[in-house]
Structures are given as structure tokens and as C-alpha cells.
Scaffold this motif. Structure first.
Motif, PDB file in Angstrom:
ATOM      1  N   GLN A 101     -12.590 -12.752 -77.138  1.00  0.00           N
ATOM      2  CA  GLN A 101     -11.315 -13.074 -76.496  1.00  0.00           C
ATOM      3  C   GLN A 101     -11.289 -12.580 -75.051  1.00  0.00           C
ATOM      4  O   GLN A 101     -10.796 -13.272 -74.165  1.00  0.00           O
ATOM      5  N   ILE A 102     -11.823 -11.390 -74.841  1.00  0.00           N
ATOM      6  CA  ILE A 102     -11.870 -10.831 -73.479  1.00  0.00           C
ATOM      7  C   ILE A 102     -12.808 -11.659 -72.600  1.00  0.00           C
ATOM      8  O   ILE A 102     -12.504 -11.964 -71.438  1.00  0.00           O
ATOM      9  N   LYS A 103     -13.960 -12.030 -73.162  1.00  0.00           N
ATOM     10  CA  LYS A 103     -14.901 -12.866 -72.408  1.00  0.00           C
ATOM     11  C   LYS A 103     -14.266 -14.199 -72.026  1.00  0.00           C
ATOM     12  O   LYS A 103     -14.433 -14.689 -70.909  1.00  0.00           O
ATOM     13  N   ARG A 104     -13.541 -14.804 -72.984  1.00  0.00           N
ATOM     14  CA  ARG A 104     -12.867 -16.083 -72.716  1.00  0.00           C
ATOM     15  C   ARG A 104     -11.817 -15.912 -71.621  1.00  0.00           C
ATOM     16  O   ARG A 104     -11.688 -16.747 -70.730  1.00  0.00           O
ATOM     17  N   LEU A 105     -11.066 -14.821 -71.688  1.00  0.00           N
ATOM     18  CA  LEU A 105     -10.035 -14.568 -70.685  1.00  0.00           C
ATOM     19  C   LEU A 105     -10.650 -14.416 -69.292  1.00  0.00           C
ATOM     20  O   LEU A 105     -10.147 -14.965 -68.309  1.00  0.00           O
ATOM     21  N   ILE A 106     -11.756 -13.666 -69.218  1.00  0.00           N
ATOM     22  CA  ILE A 106     -12.425 -13.474 -67.920  1.00  0.00           C
ATOM     23  C   ILE A 106     -12.959 -14.799 -67.401  1.00  0.00           C
ATOM     24  O   ILE A 106     -12.791 -15.143 -66.222  1.00  0.00           O
ATOM     25  N   SER A 107     -13.587 -15.587 -68.289  1.00  0.00           N
ATOM     26  CA  SER A 107     -14.128 -16.884 -67.897  1.00  0.00           C
ATOM     27  C   SER A 107     -13.018 -17.816 -67.417  1.00  0.00           C
ATOM     28  O   SER A 107     -13.152 -18.482 -66.386  1.00  0.00           O
ATOM     29  N   ASP A 108     -11.917 -17.833 -68.147  1.00  0.00           N
ATOM     30  CA  ASP A 108     -10.792 -18.684 -67.759  1.00  0.00           C
ATOM     31  C   ASP A 108     -10.184 -18.229 -66.436  1.00  0.00           C
ATOM     32  O   ASP A 108      -9.810 -19.059 -65.595  1.00  0.00           O
ATOM     33  N   SER A 109     -10.088 -16.923 -66.239  1.00  0.00           N
ATOM     34  CA  SER A 109      -9.507 -16.377 -65.003  1.00  0.00           C
ATOM     35  C   SER A 109     -10.343 -16.763 -63.792  1.00  0.00           C
ATOM     36  O   SER A 109      -9.806 -17.173 -62.753  1.00  0.00           O
ATOM     37  N   LEU A 110     -11.654 -16.642 -63.923  1.00  0.00           N
ATOM     38  CA  LEU A 110     -12.542 -17.003 -62.811  1.00  0.00           C
ATOM     39  C   LEU A 110     -12.459 -18.500 -62.513  1.00  0.00           C
ATOM     40  O   LEU A 110     -12.427 -18.915 -61.346  1.00  0.00           O
ATOM     41  N   ALA A 111     -12.424 -19.314 -63.583  1.00  0.00           N
ATOM     42  CA  ALA A 111     -12.342 -20.768 -63.397  1.00  0.00           C
ATOM     43  C   ALA A 111     -11.009 -21.164 -62.756  1.00  0.00           C
ATOM     44  O   ALA A 111     -10.955 -22.051 -61.899  1.00  0.00           O
ATOM     45  N   PHE A 112      -9.933 -20.486 -63.147  1.00  0.00           N
ATOM     46  CA  PHE A 112      -8.614 -20.787 -62.579  1.00  0.00           C
ATOM     47  C   PHE A 112      -8.573 -20.410 -61.103  1.00  0.00           C
ATOM     48  O   PHE A 112      -8.051 -21.175 -60.270  1.00  0.00           O
ATOM     49  N   PHE A 113      -9.131 -19.255 -60.766  1.00  0.00           N
ATOM     50  CA  PHE A 113      -9.161 -18.825 -59.367  1.00  0.00           C
ATOM     51  C   PHE A 113      -9.959 -19.818 -58.517  1.00  0.00           C
ATOM     52  O   PHE A 113      -9.555 -20.178 -57.408  1.00  0.00           O
ATOM     53  N   LYS A 114     -11.069 -20.291 -59.061  1.00  0.00           N
ATOM     54  CA  LYS A 114     -11.898 -21.265 -58.339  1.00  0.00           C
ATOM     55  C   LYS A 114     -11.152 -22.575 -58.134  1.00  0.00           C
ATOM     56  O   LYS A 114     -11.193 -23.162 -57.047  1.00  0.00           O
ATOM     57  N   LEU A 115     -10.450 -23.024 -59.184  1.00  0.00           N
ATOM     58  CA  LEU A 115      -9.684 -24.268 -59.069  1.00  0.00           C
ATOM     59  C   LEU A 115      -8.524 -24.105 -58.088  1.00  0.00           C
ATOM     60  O   LEU A 115      -8.217 -25.012 -57.313  1.00  0.00           O
ATOM     61  N   LYS A 116      -7.893 -22.940 -58.101  1.00  0.00           N
ATOM     62  CA  LYS A 116      -6.756 -22.688 -57.221  1.00  0.00           C
ATOM     63  C   LYS A 116      -7.172 -22.723 -55.755  1.00  0.00           C
ATOM     64  O   LYS A 116      -6.390 -23.113 -54.872  1.00  0.00           O
ATOM     65  N   SER A 117      -8.410 -22.330 -55.487  1.00  0.00           N
ATOM     66  CA  SER A 117      -8.896 -22.309 -54.103  1.00  0.00           C
ATOM     67  C   SER A 117      -9.524 -23.631 -53.675  1.00  0.00           C
ATOM     68  O   SER A 117      -9.918 -23.777 -52.513  1.00  0.00           O
ATOM     69  N   TYR A 118      -9.610 -24.586 -54.608  1.00  0.00           N
ATOM     70  CA  TYR A 118     -10.237 -25.868 -54.279  1.00  0.00           C
ATOM     71  C   TYR A 118      -9.297 -26.710 -53.421  1.00  0.00           C
ATOM     72  O   TYR A 118      -8.129 -26.908 -53.750  1.00  0.00           O
ATOM     73  N   SER A 119      -9.813 -27.206 -52.327  1.00  0.00           N
ATOM     74  CA  SER A 119      -9.042 -28.066 -51.419  1.00  0.00           C
ATOM     75  C   SER A 119      -9.683 -29.445 -51.379  1.00  0.00           C
ATOM     76  O   SER A 119     -10.859 -29.584 -51.038  1.00  0.00           O
ATOM     77  N   GLN A 120      -8.909 -30.463 -51.736  1.00  0.00           N
ATOM     78  CA  GLN A 120      -9.443 -31.821 -51.777  1.00  0.00           C
ATOM     79  C   GLN A 120      -9.568 -32.413 -50.379  1.00  0.00           C
ATOM     80  O   GLN A 120      -8.817 -32.050 -49.469  1.00  0.00           O
ATOM     81  N   PRO A 121     -10.495 -33.327 -50.182  1.00  0.00           N
ATOM     82  CA  PRO A 121     -10.545 -34.046 -48.910  1.00  0.00           C
ATOM     83  C   PRO A 121      -9.275 -34.874 -48.727  1.00  0.00           C
ATOM     84  O   PRO A 121      -8.641 -35.277 -49.705  1.00  0.00           O
ATOM     85  N   GLU A 122      -8.908 -35.106 -47.498  1.00  0.00           N
ATOM     86  CA  GLU A 122      -7.672 -35.851 -47.207  1.00  0.00           C
ATOM     87  C   GLU A 122      -7.769 -37.273 -47.756  1.00  0.00           C
ATOM     88  O   GLU A 122      -8.805 -37.932 -47.656  1.00  0.00           O
ATOM     89  N   LYS A 170      -0.868 -22.899 -68.667  1.00  0.00           N
ATOM     90  CA  LYS A 170      -1.150 -24.325 -68.906  1.00  0.00           C
ATOM     91  C   LYS A 170      -2.630 -24.613 -68.687  1.00  0.00           C
ATOM     92  O   LYS A 170      -3.233 -25.386 -69.433  1.00  0.00           O
ATOM     93  N   PHE A 171      -3.204 -23.997 -67.674  1.00  0.00           N
ATOM     94  CA  PHE A 171      -4.631 -24.181 -67.406  1.00  0.00           C
ATOM     95  C   PHE A 171      -5.457 -23.789 -68.631  1.00  0.00           C
ATOM     96  O   PHE A 171      -6.348 -24.533 -69.056  1.00  0.00           O
ATOM     97  N   LEU A 193      -9.653 -32.307 -59.924  1.00  0.00           N
ATOM     98  CA  LEU A 193      -8.261 -32.275 -59.493  1.00  0.00           C
ATOM     99  C   LEU A 193      -7.965 -30.995 -58.725  1.00  0.00           C
ATOM    100  O   LEU A 193      -8.748 -30.039 -58.720  1.00  0.00           O
ATOM    101  N   SER A 194      -6.798 -31.017 -58.084  1.00  0.00           N
ATOM    102  CA  SER A 194      -6.277 -29.838 -57.408  1.00  0.00           C
ATOM    103  C   SER A 194      -4.980 -29.434 -58.093  1.00  0.00           C
ATOM    104  O   SER A 194      -4.215 -30.289 -58.538  1.00  0.00           O
ATOM    105  N   ILE A 195      -4.718 -28.128 -58.172  1.00  0.00           N
ATOM    106  CA  ILE A 195      -3.464 -27.683 -58.777  1.00  0.00           C
ATOM    107  C   ILE A 195      -2.426 -27.341 -57.702  1.00  0.00           C
ATOM    108  O   ILE A 195      -1.362 -26.812 -58.006  1.00  0.00           O
ATOM    109  N   ASN A 196      -2.746 -27.665 -56.453  1.00  0.00           N
ATOM    110  CA  ASN A 196      -1.825 -27.407 -55.355  1.00  0.00           C
ATOM    111  C   ASN A 196      -0.967 -28.637 -55.064  1.00  0.00           C
ATOM    112  O   ASN A 196      -1.422 -29.776 -55.214  1.00  0.00           O
ATOM    113  N   LYS A 197       0.255 -28.403 -54.653  1.00  0.00           N
ATOM    114  CA  LYS A 197       1.190 -29.499 -54.378  1.00  0.00           C
ATOM    115  C   LYS A 197       1.460 -29.657 -52.881  1.00  0.00           C
ATOM    116  O   LYS A 197       2.276 -30.462 -52.466  1.00  0.00           O
TER     117      LYS A 197
END
Length: 357
Positions: A8-29, A70-71, A91-95
Motif C-alpha cells: 500500500q505504501i509503495k502504491r501510494l508513493i508510485s501514485d504520488s510521483l505519477a500525480f506530481f509528474k502529470l501536474k507539471s505536464y504542460s501541453q503544446p498550444e 480522483k487521480f 492529458l493535462s490536469i490543469n485548467k
């Protein structure tokens, strides 16, 4: 208990890292953007991923604002729906910085009550759009859905069928309101025919000669599980494809894969009528009512068509596919339905079937 906690801890760490990476992803215009405002995509599982994937393949940027909870839910609940946040640069999670004319989809625009039109409204509903069946999700995910296939090759004047024929899994449809023959019954029907054959590899098809004509060729999963990247190529060697129903409903991705290369569906009437637009006999399908009717078609009809007649039906099948089943055409029809405020019926498999029980 300790191992469970560690996992469970490993899954949480993996999910946290993936969420942080997705949050920082910026799509091309991009001026083409799909904004997702969905609270319950899990209702539609794989079909929601496919809906969104069609937009991505049609050149849209996907924006789906979400929190960590939700992620995690999307990432871990369903292997196909999870592709939404697992697929790289999907996808991007930014609005922020949305263009003016975004396409927005929300829960109340969609319904999983896919089959009520067939059972309750004489199969007519002008104020709705049914999102059609599509390929297996991994075909789009792996980028093999549009591999170049020679649809003009010389074909065997035979019937091809492939897939899983496990009786335990594929008899559930008998407990629904549908009356289509099960794939188990269809296999049993054809196995008793003199011209039935079960293949064990790709070479059985690509190296076959004219003696392969007027045969019933089955690739049964336990004998030969076709590689996903080979499916459409092997289908293109045949004039006809026998459409077997899915687990709990007539619809199954195999028919779409066959139509994508112009292979003519041999399909039961009820199955043909829960495809929208309905398939038509001798236009873009060969349609049978029941096993007795199928027997007559096999004896008197299916192998008697001229090359010209086959060519016309094949081209009609390809035309249907290009007009209604490609990602671009689907997105075009969905956008039109959104603009016209039509209800959009999206498959939810078991949940959709439960509406008519």
C-alpha cells in the motif's frame, strides 16, 4: 498483513510521483481542446477511455482537472480506464489558458442506457446519438489501430472467425433480454460442417491456396491466440467475418476490426440492429435471423455472389467504417450531437444491459 501495508505504501508513493509528474505536464498550444467535467467516468470504464482517446487521436488537447483522490481512483480501478492517466502525454490536469471554443463533456450529457432505443422505442430515437463500438482499447493505446493494410488483396471466398469461445464466460448473454445465438452455439453449429477448419498459426492463412475457398475458418483462442497487431491483416484475407456476440451483449469489438478492412459481417439480425446506423442485408452485411436461416444462407447464398457483388459490399463496409467508426468521424458526430443537445448513449457493458433486465 505487513506485506499488504508495504504494498500500500509503495502504491501510494508510485501514485504520488505519477500525480506530481502529470501536474507539471504542460501541453503544446492547441486551439482544439476537450475539457472533461466528469464526476463518474468509472461508470463507463473502458468506453470512457475510448471516447477520450478518439478526441486525442483527432488532434485535441485533453484537459481533465482532478485532485489526487480522483487521480488514484482512475489510475487503479480499471486497467483500461486507467490508461487515461497512465498513457504518456495523454492529458493535462490543469485548467489554465483554455481557448475560447472548447468542447466540454459532462455527466448529464451522457447515459449508459444504451439499449433502451432498441427494446423500448422501436429502435428509433432522433434526439440521441449512440457512440458506436470500436476496436479493443489496446489497439488505440499501442498505436496499431490504423496500420496500413492491403484491402485490395485477393481474398478467400470463405468465412473467418476468431476469439475466445470459453463456455463459462460466453453463456452469460443467455441471462439477458437479448436473443442472439451465443458464440458457443455458433462454434458448435459450424464445427459440424464439412468445410469447418481450425487454424493454429498465421502461416495457415498467409500460405493458403485456392483450396481455402468456401471454408469456415476459425482461429479459436486456445488453439491460436492471434497477436493484436496481426488481427486486421488476417481479416483482410477473407470476404466474410462471422460476428459472434460479446459476454453480455451482442456488440463486440471484433466486428469493427473486420469492417475496418472491408471484410463483410455475417451477422445475426438483432446484432445488426444494435449497431447505429443499423447494418443492412446485402448492402454492408449478410444478415441471418436464426440458425435455420443461417443454414439456408450457407447452402444457397453466401458463396454464390459474383466478384462484382462482393466488391460493392466490401466498399460499402469500408464506407460505413470511414463515416461512422474512425476516431475523426466519431468525434465529428459527437460534437454535432453536443451542439444539438442530443443525449449521447455511451456503452457501459453490464450496466447498460441491466437497464433492460
Amino acid at each position: 498483513m505487513i506485506n499488504k501495508k508495504i504494498n500500500q505504501i509503495k502504491r501510494l508513493i508510485s501514485d504520488s510521483l505519477a500525480f506530481f509528474k502529470l501536474k507539471s505536464y504542460s501541453q503544446p498550444e492547441n486551439q482544439k481542446v476537450l475539457l472533461i467535467n466528469f464526476e463518474n467516468p468509472n461508470l463507463y470504464h473502458r468506453f470512457f477511455y475510448l471516447l477520450v482517446k478518439f478526441y486525442q487521436l483527432s488532434g485535441y488537447n485533453i484537459r481533465y482537472p482532478m485532485d489526487f483522490a480522483k487521480f488514484r481512483n482512475l489510475r487503479n480501478k480499471d486497467r483500461y480506464l486507467g490508461l487515461i492517466v497512465r498513457e504518456k502525454n495523454f492529458l493535462s490536469i490543469n485548467k489554465k489558458n483554455l481557448p475560447e471554443n472548447v468542447i466540454e463533456i459532462k455527466d448529464d450529457m451522457f447515459s449508459p442506457d444504451y439499449f433502451s432505443t432498441y427494446f423500448e422505442h422501436n429502435n428509433i430515437d432522433k434526439n440521441a446519438f449512440h457512440v458506436p463500438m470500436s476496436f479493443h482499447p489496446f489497439m488505440y493505446n499501442q498505436g496499431i489501430w490504423d496500420n496500413k493494410i492491403d484491402t485490395d488483396r485477393k481474398r478467400f471466398n470463405s468465412i473467418f472467425c476468431y476469439g475466445n469461445f470459453d463456455a463459462k464466460a460466453y453463456l452469460d448473454i443467455k441471462r439477458t433480454e437479448f436473443t442472439v445465438e451465443t458464440r458457443v452455439a455458433l462454434l458448435d453449429f459450424f464445427q459440424k460442417k464439412e468445410n469447418f477448419g481450425s487454424i493454429h498459426g498465421k502461416e495457415d492463412i498467409v500460405s493458403a491456396n485456392a483450396s481455402f475457398d468456401k471454408k469456415y475458418v476459425f482461429a479459436i483462442k486456445e488453439n491460436y491466440a492471434i497477436k493484436m497487431e496481426d488481427i486486421r491483416e488476417l481479416l483482410s484475407y477473407f470476404n466474410f467475418y462471422l460476428c459472434c456476440p460479446g459476454v453480455v451483449m451482442p456488440l463486440c469489438h471484433n466486428v469493427i476490426e473486420a469492417m475496418s478492412v472491408g471484410t463483410i459481417p455475417l451477422i445475426q439480425k438483432e446484432y445488426a440492429e444494435v449497431m447505429y446506423p443499423n447494418l443492412e442485408h446485402k448492402v454492408n452485411a449478410i444478415i441471418f435471423d436464426d440458425l435455420n436461416h443461417l443454414k439456408q444462407i450457407l447452402q444457397n447464398e453466401i458463396f454464390t455472389y459474383s466478384e462484382h457483388e462482393i466488391s460493392i459490399m466490401k466498399n460499402n463496409v469500408l464506407e460505413y467504417y470511414n463515416e461512422y467508426l474512425t476516431p475523426d468521424s466519431l468525434v465529428r458526430h459527437i460534437n454535432k450531437s453536443i451542439a444539438e443537445k442530443k443525449m449521447i448513449y455511451l456503452q457501459a457493458e453490464h450496466r447498460s444491459v441491466n437497464f433492460v433486465r
